[in-house]
Design a protein around this motif. Structure first.
Motif, PDB file in Angstrom:
ATOM      1  N   GLY A 176      19.356 -26.427 -29.985  1.00  0.00           N
ATOM      2  CA  GLY A 176      18.042 -26.319 -30.590  1.00  0.00           C
ATOM      3  C   GLY A 176      17.026 -27.108 -29.788  1.00  0.00           C
ATOM      4  N   ALA A 177      15.759 -26.653 -29.851  1.00  0.00           N
ATOM      5  CA  ALA A 177      14.654 -27.331 -29.177  1.00  0.00           C
ATOM      6  C   ALA A 177      13.357 -26.915 -29.850  1.00  0.00           C
ATOM      7  N   ASN A 178      12.373 -27.849 -29.859  1.00  0.00           N
ATOM      8  CA  ASN A 178      11.093 -27.473 -30.455  1.00  0.00           C
ATOM      9  C   ASN A 178       9.878 -28.108 -29.785  1.00  0.00           C
ATOM     10  N   ILE A 179      10.058 -28.715 -28.625  1.00  0.00           N
ATOM     11  CA  ILE A 179       8.910 -29.175 -27.854  1.00  0.00           C
ATOM     12  C   ILE A 179       9.071 -28.712 -26.416  1.00  0.00           C
ATOM     13  N   GLY A 180       7.969 -28.681 -25.701  1.00  0.00           N
ATOM     14  CA  GLY A 180       8.013 -28.164 -24.333  1.00  0.00           C
ATOM     15  C   GLY A 180       8.128 -26.656 -24.358  1.00  0.00           C
ATOM     16  N   ASP A 181       9.060 -26.127 -23.586  1.00  0.00           N
ATOM     17  CA  ASP A 181       9.354 -24.686 -23.536  1.00  0.00           C
ATOM     18  C   ASP A 181      10.755 -24.491 -24.104  1.00  0.00           C
ATOM     19  N   PRO A 182      10.876 -24.398 -25.440  1.00  0.00           N
ATOM     20  CA  PRO A 182      12.190 -24.431 -26.089  1.00  0.00           C
ATOM     21  C   PRO A 182      13.172 -23.371 -25.601  1.00  0.00           C
ATOM     22  N   THR A 183      12.728 -22.145 -25.420  1.00  0.00           N
ATOM     23  CA  THR A 183      13.666 -21.114 -24.974  1.00  0.00           C
ATOM     24  C   THR A 183      14.180 -21.435 -23.573  1.00  0.00           C
ATOM     25  N   ARG A 184      13.313 -21.908 -22.703  1.00  0.00           N
ATOM     26  CA  ARG A 184      13.725 -22.278 -21.338  1.00  0.00           C
ATOM     27  C   ARG A 184      14.718 -23.438 -21.379  1.00  0.00           C
ATOM     28  N   GLN A 185      14.457 -24.418 -22.250  1.00  0.00           N
ATOM     29  CA  GLN A 185      15.347 -25.564 -22.335  1.00  0.00           C
ATOM     30  C   GLN A 185      16.727 -25.160 -22.857  1.00  0.00           C
ATOM     31  N   ILE A 186      16.760 -24.233 -23.788  1.00  0.00           N
ATOM     32  CA  ILE A 186      18.050 -23.727 -24.270  1.00  0.00           C
ATOM     33  C   ILE A 186      18.769 -22.994 -23.144  1.00  0.00           C
ATOM     34  N   THR A 187      18.034 -22.174 -22.400  1.00  0.00           N
ATOM     35  CA  THR A 187      18.629 -21.460 -21.255  1.00  0.00           C
ATOM     36  C   THR A 187      19.165 -22.451 -20.223  1.00  0.00           C
ATOM     37  N   ASP A 188      18.384 -23.487 -19.924  1.00  0.00           N
ATOM     38  CA  ASP A 188      18.831 -24.508 -18.968  1.00  0.00           C
ATOM     39  C   ASP A 188      20.077 -25.229 -19.475  1.00  0.00           C
ATOM     40  N   ALA A 189      20.122 -25.501 -20.781  1.00  0.00           N
ATOM     41  CA  ALA A 189      21.296 -26.174 -21.352  1.00  0.00           C
ATOM     42  C   ALA A 189      22.528 -25.284 -21.254  1.00  0.00           C
ATOM     43  N   ILE A 190      22.369 -24.002 -21.543  1.00  0.00           N
ATOM     44  CA  ILE A 190      23.509 -23.073 -21.440  1.00  0.00           C
ATOM     45  C   ILE A 190      23.991 -23.000 -20.000  1.00  0.00           C
ATOM     46  N   THR A 191      23.065 -22.985 -19.057  1.00  0.00           N
ATOM     47  CA  THR A 191      23.436 -22.977 -17.636  1.00  0.00           C
ATOM     48  C   THR A 191      24.225 -24.236 -17.285  1.00  0.00           C
ATOM     49  N   ALA A 192      23.776 -25.388 -17.780  1.00  0.00           N
ATOM     50  CA  ALA A 192      24.473 -26.648 -17.503  1.00  0.00           C
ATOM     51  C   ALA A 192      25.848 -26.682 -18.157  1.00  0.00           C
ATOM     52  N   ILE A 193      25.945 -26.160 -19.370  1.00  0.00           N
ATOM     53  CA  ILE A 193      27.240 -26.095 -20.057  1.00  0.00           C
ATOM     54  C   ILE A 193      28.204 -25.242 -19.240  1.00  0.00           C
ATOM     55  N   ALA A 194      27.738 -24.074 -18.816  1.00  0.00           N
ATOM     56  CA  ALA A 194      28.587 -23.153 -18.049  1.00  0.00           C
ATOM     57  C   ALA A 194      28.982 -23.728 -16.689  1.00  0.00           C
ATOM     58  N   ALA A 195      28.163 -24.621 -16.151  1.00  0.00           N
ATOM     59  CA  ALA A 195      28.454 -25.211 -14.839  1.00  0.00           C
ATOM     60  C   ALA A 195      29.456 -26.360 -14.916  1.00  0.00           C
ATOM     61  N   HIS A 196      29.730 -26.853 -16.116  1.00  0.00           N
ATOM     62  CA  HIS A 196      30.678 -27.965 -16.256  1.00  0.00           C
ATOM     63  C   HIS A 196      32.060 -27.495 -15.832  1.00  0.00           C
ATOM     64  N   PRO A 197      32.753 -28.265 -14.995  1.00  0.00           N
ATOM     65  CA  PRO A 197      34.050 -27.811 -14.475  1.00  0.00           C
ATOM     66  C   PRO A 197      35.148 -27.634 -15.520  1.00  0.00           C
ATOM     67  N   ALA A 198      35.019 -28.275 -16.668  1.00  0.00           N
ATOM     68  CA  ALA A 198      36.064 -28.175 -17.694  1.00  0.00           C
ATOM     69  C   ALA A 198      35.650 -27.264 -18.851  1.00  0.00           C
ATOM     70  N   ILE A 199      34.574 -26.501 -18.658  1.00  0.00           N
ATOM     71  CA  ILE A 199      34.073 -25.614 -19.708  1.00  0.00           C
ATOM     72  C   ILE A 199      33.905 -24.207 -19.154  1.00  0.00           C
ATOM     73  N   LYS A 200      34.369 -23.228 -19.935  1.00  0.00           N
ATOM     74  CA  LYS A 200      34.138 -21.822 -19.606  1.00  0.00           C
ATOM     75  C   LYS A 200      33.278 -21.231 -20.712  1.00  0.00           C
TER      76      LYS A 200
END
Length: 147
Positions: free
Chosen positions: A9-33
């Motif tokens: 969840g996010a509600n300041i800045g550009d929330p949809t972009r921040q969620i997208t960036d977080a999903i990208t970071a989650i997917a990039a974690h070596p121990a997470i698929k």
């Protein structure tokens, strides 16, 4: 590999972009698929209501991390994206909550699984239903039977 659900969840800045960036970071974690990501929905704030609407999503993942290590990874990702914790339920650049982990029930000083409020929050349940309807149903049933 464990299966887990994370809510974002996010509600300041550009929330949809921040969620997208977080999903990208989650997917990039070596121990997470990353298995599946929901669409982003917009909902009114919960708890502290005098703030902007939230953009929310959920992801289904597989991980070799323990629940505690997964929580730490989520906190590290939040911090890397600029999250500074100021007030409970207050405005945020990004929030990543560990909602469920292999249908495990766990309560420690730092972590409760399933997330204790998930069953009463549509901003969690709606995205989770989209990607993992069985987990959403389990959260609701588990919440209804808690003492």
């Amino acid at each position: 590999m464990a299966q887990a659900i994370l809510a974002l969840g996010a509600n300041i800045g550009d929330p949809t972009r921040q969620i997208t960036d977080a999903i990208t970071a989650i997917a990039a974690h070596p121990a997470i698929k990353l298995v599946k990501a929901s669409t982003v929905i917009v909902t009114p704030p919960w708890g502290k209501t005098d703030q902007n609407d939230f953009h929310n999503a959920a992801v289904s993942i597989e991980t070799s991390l323990t629940p505690e290590a997964l929580l730490e990874a989520c906190l590290t990702i939040e911090e890397s994206l600029g999250r500074i914790r100021v007030e409970k339920w207050g405005p945020r650049l990004i929030d990543i909550d560990l909602i469920a982990y292999n249908h495990l029930e766990l309560e420690t000083e730092t972590l409760t699984i399933p997330h204790p409020y998930a069953h009463e929050r549509d901003f969690v349940l709606v995205p989770v239903r989209e990607i993992a309807p069985d987990v959403a149903q389990w959260l609701v049933e588990r919440g209804q039977t808690k003492p």
